[in-house]
Design an enzyme around this catalytic site. Structure first.
Site, PDB file in Angstrom:
ATOM      1  CE  LYS A  93     -19.845  -1.235   3.730  1.00 33.32           C
ATOM      2  NZ  LYS A  93     -19.265  -0.100   4.099  1.00 33.32           N
TER       3      LYS A  93
ATOM      4  N   GLY B  52     -26.301  -0.403  -1.416  1.00 38.79           N
ATOM      5  CA  GLY B  52     -24.992   0.298  -0.673  1.00 38.79           C
ATOM      6  C   GLY B  52     -24.680  -0.482   0.633  1.00 38.79           C
ATOM      7  CB  SER B  53     -22.880   0.989   3.553  1.00 43.77           C
ATOM      8  OG  SER B  53     -22.027   1.276   2.746  1.00 43.77           O
ATOM      9  CB  THR B  54     -28.646  -0.506   3.991  1.00 44.04           C
ATOM     10  OG1 THR B  54     -28.870  -1.022   2.701  1.00 44.04           O
ATOM     11  CG2 THR B  54     -28.820   0.769   4.279  1.00 44.04           C
TER      12      THR B  54
END
Length: 484
Positions: free
Chosen positions: A216, A212-214
């Protein structure tokens, strides 16, 4: 001599010669293969003929041995706080073999390693006094992470950024290796195999899932390293809403009121803006993002700590829309908590990744060191120091003012990144809650990097978030590491 007798004599002589040749072949060329055969019970008898050596945590053994009654196996393995340390030790079973540290160092722990033997043992083939395996695990960190995970299905990894020492490795639900260490534990073994929560799987390093957004953080690093943006405070060219390239699919942001249009990388990390990182990944292209991901450790076939970790994957062969989705840690990106802890560990360490490891020494029974991992182990530069500094600053903003406020620790600099990873057909399954972070004590300078995943907490779908579920676990783990 009678012709018949002569022929019979020659035949008998040839048979004797054939037997001698066969015996020589077996003893000279096949002896080791036969000795090492998994079906050779003599190996198991020898392995458990004496108490095994121990796996050590902070100077104290977390394993032991006890005598058995009856049978030809004199001792069996025991474990202290087995569920707490199972992701570290693994199991040593008379019936089902051994895995993890128990398996890797079985020769040392049972005394058959040639390095343990004196000249007499080498000549006679005798069994030496077993050796021990000293881990890097900190019991307070391990306990804090285990208790914080509680009844959830998930995992946590804590690493010392400067040395790569793994301070904690927890996977829940866990199991007690003592329950399967004997020869009559078939029911317990089958129950573990049939458990839908898979307690035998070390989720911390053996089960890659969408980050997921980790992820990013990896895309932000690639954007800075490749000059797509000069700093985390430069405004990006990121329309909101953002339509995936070549499609009519609009990629939404979780917080529709967040200032994500043309947001800086700092703001985009603070509010976890999907549009910024999806477009950055598409603009960079899959090759540039993959190069950055691989530098952090993705796609490493043999990541041994010394237990081999499952490979975290950044995919290839994608179109631009798929590449954009990888920018938010979706499509076919997968990562273990160990891998995401490595990402924040490298950023905390000025852009250099210290090789993660959880064994500091292997010794013989008298304490003489047979193997040792240097305190200042191997490091590789992943990103420039200036890039690491900027990303740490942005991660602090995430914790102080953004989506990671539950990770704050008084008196410490804490930076992190939340993630809520969708998966399943049309994202129908329960999302995974992630948090990856670092903390530095402002007085002592002590540091730690942590990654946490909560696969299933039993919470309602609307209540699942990295800050709500995973950040508090990371906070407790980091706090214990800074106080050690």
């Amino acid at each position: 001599m009678n012709k018949t007798i002569r022929r019979a004599s020659v035949f008998c002589l040839l048979m004797v010669l054939a037997l001698l040749v066969r015996a020589t072949w077996v003893q000279g060329y096949q002896a080791k293969a036969l000795a090492d055969d998994e079906h050779n019970r003599r190996n198991t008898i020898a392995q458990y003929a004496q108490p095994l050596g121990d796996i050590i945590v902070a100077g104290s053994p977390v394993t032991g041995s006890k005598g058995t009654s009856g049978g030809d196996l004199r001792y069996k393995r025991t474990y202290t706080q087995g569920e707490l340390y199972a992701p570290v030790t693994g199991y040593s079973s008379q019936a089902y073999g051994a895995n993890q540290l128990e398996g890797i160092y079985s020769d040392v722990l049972d005394g058959t390693d040639d390095r343990l033997k004196n000249p007499k043992d080498l000549l006679t083939g005798g069994q030496a006094t077993p050796g021990n395996v000293l881990t890097t695990i900190d019991p307070d960190v391990q306990k804090a992470a285990y208790e914080a995970l509680g009844d959830t299905k998930g995992a946590a990894v804590a690493i010392d950024p400067g040395t790569g020492r793994i301070l904690g490795m927890v996977s829940t639900p866990s199991y007690d290796p003592s329950t399967i260490s004997g020869t009559t534990d078939g029911d317990a073994w089958q129950a573990l195999l049939d458990d839908p929560d898979k307690p035998l799987v070390n989720r911390a390093m053996r089960q890659p899932l969408p980050p997921g957004s980790t992820f990013k953080l990896v895309v932000a690093a690639a954007a800075l390293e490749n000059g797509l943006y000069s700093s985390v405070d430069e405004r990006t060219d990121s329309p909101d809403p953002y339509t995936l390239p070549g499609t009519s699919t609009v990629l939404p942001n979780e917080n529709t009121s967040a200032p994500c249009e043309n947001a800086t990388l700092r703001t985009a990390l603070q509010y976890s803006c999907n549009n910024v990182f999806a477009k950055a990944a598409a603009d960079l292209g899959q090759d540039e993002v993959k190069e950055m991901a691989d530098a952090f450790g993705f796609d490493t076939e043999k990541l041994d700590v010394p237990v081999r970790a499952a490979k975290s994957v950044y995919p290839t062969g994608m179109d631009k829309a798929q590449t954009a989705l990888t920018g938010i840690g979706q499509f076919e990106v997968t990562a273990t908590p160990l891998q995401m802890a490595m990402v924040t560990s490298a950023l905390a360490n000025g852009g250099e990744l210290a090789a993660p490891h959880m064994v500091s020494q292997v010794t013989d029974g008298d304490g003489t060191v047979l193997e040792e991992t240097a305190a200042d182990g191997d490091t590789e530069r992943v990103v420039k120091e200036s890039t690491a500094e900027q990303l740490r600053s942005a991660m602090v903003t995430v914790v102080e003012e953004g989506t990671g406020t539950n990770a704050r620790i008084p008196g410490a600099e804490v930076g992190g990144k939340t993630g809520t990873a969708q998966h399943g057909v049309e994202n129908s399954s329960i999302p995974y809650a992630w948090f990856t972070s670092y903390a530095k004590d402002r007085d002592s300078g002590r540091e730690v990097a942590v990654a946490v995943i909560v696969e299933d907490s039993g919470a309602a779908r609307s209540e699942i978030s990295g800050n709500g579920l995973a950040a508090p676990i990371a906070q407790k783990t980091m706090k214990a590491a800074l106080e050690r």
